[in-house]
Scaffold this active site. Sequence first.
Site, short mmCIF file in Angstrom:
data_model
loop_
_atom_site.label_atom_id
_atom_site.label_comp_id
_atom_site.label_asym_id
_atom_site.label_seq_id
_atom_site.Cartn_x
_atom_site.Cartn_y
_atom_site.Cartn_z
N SER A 275 0.82 -1.20 0.00
CA SER A 275 0.00 0.00 0.00
C SER A 275 0.86 1.26 0.00
O SER A 275 1.98 1.27 0.54
CB SER A 275 -0.90 0.01 1.25
OG SER A 275 -1.53 1.25 1.42
N TYR B 153 -2.55 -0.20 9.95
CA TYR B 153 -2.71 -0.75 8.61
C TYR B 153 -1.41 -0.62 7.82
O TYR B 153 -0.92 -1.58 7.21
CB TYR B 153 -3.85 -0.03 7.88
CG TYR B 153 -3.92 -0.36 6.40
CD1 TYR B 153 -4.31 -1.63 5.98
CD2 TYR B 153 -3.60 0.59 5.43
CE1 TYR B 153 -4.37 -1.94 4.62
CE2 TYR B 153 -3.67 0.29 4.08
CZ TYR B 153 -4.05 -0.98 3.69
OH TYR B 153 -4.10 -1.28 2.35
#
Length: 341
Positions: free
Chosen positions: A136, A161
């Site tokens: 990501s 995350y």
Amino acid sequence: MNDIPVDNTKTFLITGAAGFIGYYLSKRLLEQGSRVIGIDNINDYYDVNLKHDRLNQLKLFSRFEFRRVDISYKDLIIKVFEDYKPNIVVNLAAQAGVRYSIENPDMYIQSNIVGFFNILEACRNHPVDHLVYASSSSVYGSNKKVPFEESDVVDQPESLYAATKKSNELMAHTYSHLYKIPVTGLRFFTVYGPMGRPDMAYYGFTQKYFAGESIKIFNNGDFKNDLYRDFTYVDDIVEGIERVLSIAPTETVSHKVFNIGNNSPEKLMVFIDTLEKCLSRATGRKVIFNKIFEPIKLGDVPVTYASTDLLQHAVGFKPRTSIEEGLQKFADWYVEYYDAK
């Protein structure tokens, strides 16, 4: 731009096949005649009806098989590898969302850490030609240098995350080094499009508009120092993944990481203005969101901006879809899917 053909003799295992990117990638491979094994736990992080609708589209293809499996259960993952003997694995299953990781950290450890470990273990014990996994843009944290390059230091994640995705890259590097598994990580930058994730801002804004609710914009109403996002249309993302699938790293460098973004960041407010115009065209009436401005949320970053030079050099690919084109496709789909006129 010359296509890089996918080897249709290979069996592809796509985790998170009922998810947004997983669905589009599976569909692209199936349309080319590939055999695709899809797995997903179909959790209720967002509307499961959307996930089932995606799956139903994939089940129209005879070369698609589906197993409802949670990647955090190692025995079940090993069984899938034993049964199907995949040649190429694309791990897109993950607990997504920056803000949700603050509320529900356990979900991220189970899916993104334990689950990815299980995928790596399965690839170690049942060798594959190539493992591709989703990282990501969040790994860049509040990096001030733009555009973000793969060589940048990414040791200061702003959310759990992001930390799990950085952990995935470290785990992948180790397994690739120790067991000679060809592995490629892709750092996704704000993917959007039809049948997308309802937790994403553009989708949520649209839902709130049709529900007669205001939208919250987390930039303090600061138009001069607005948030910038490298919005990337899903078809571009899938083309990039497809090209990467055919080019596994070599033994000398068996783990590689690429940015996969639009390389053209837009101001959040420009993106919102464009969405309003696209929805106006889709509905045939003027659409204007009622906006409430609030401070930036914990874990959010002010800028995401991908350098895609490495990916372009490796596979000859550069995203092409403008936000006007991409958001119009989303708006048209949304109005039809939800009968929102």
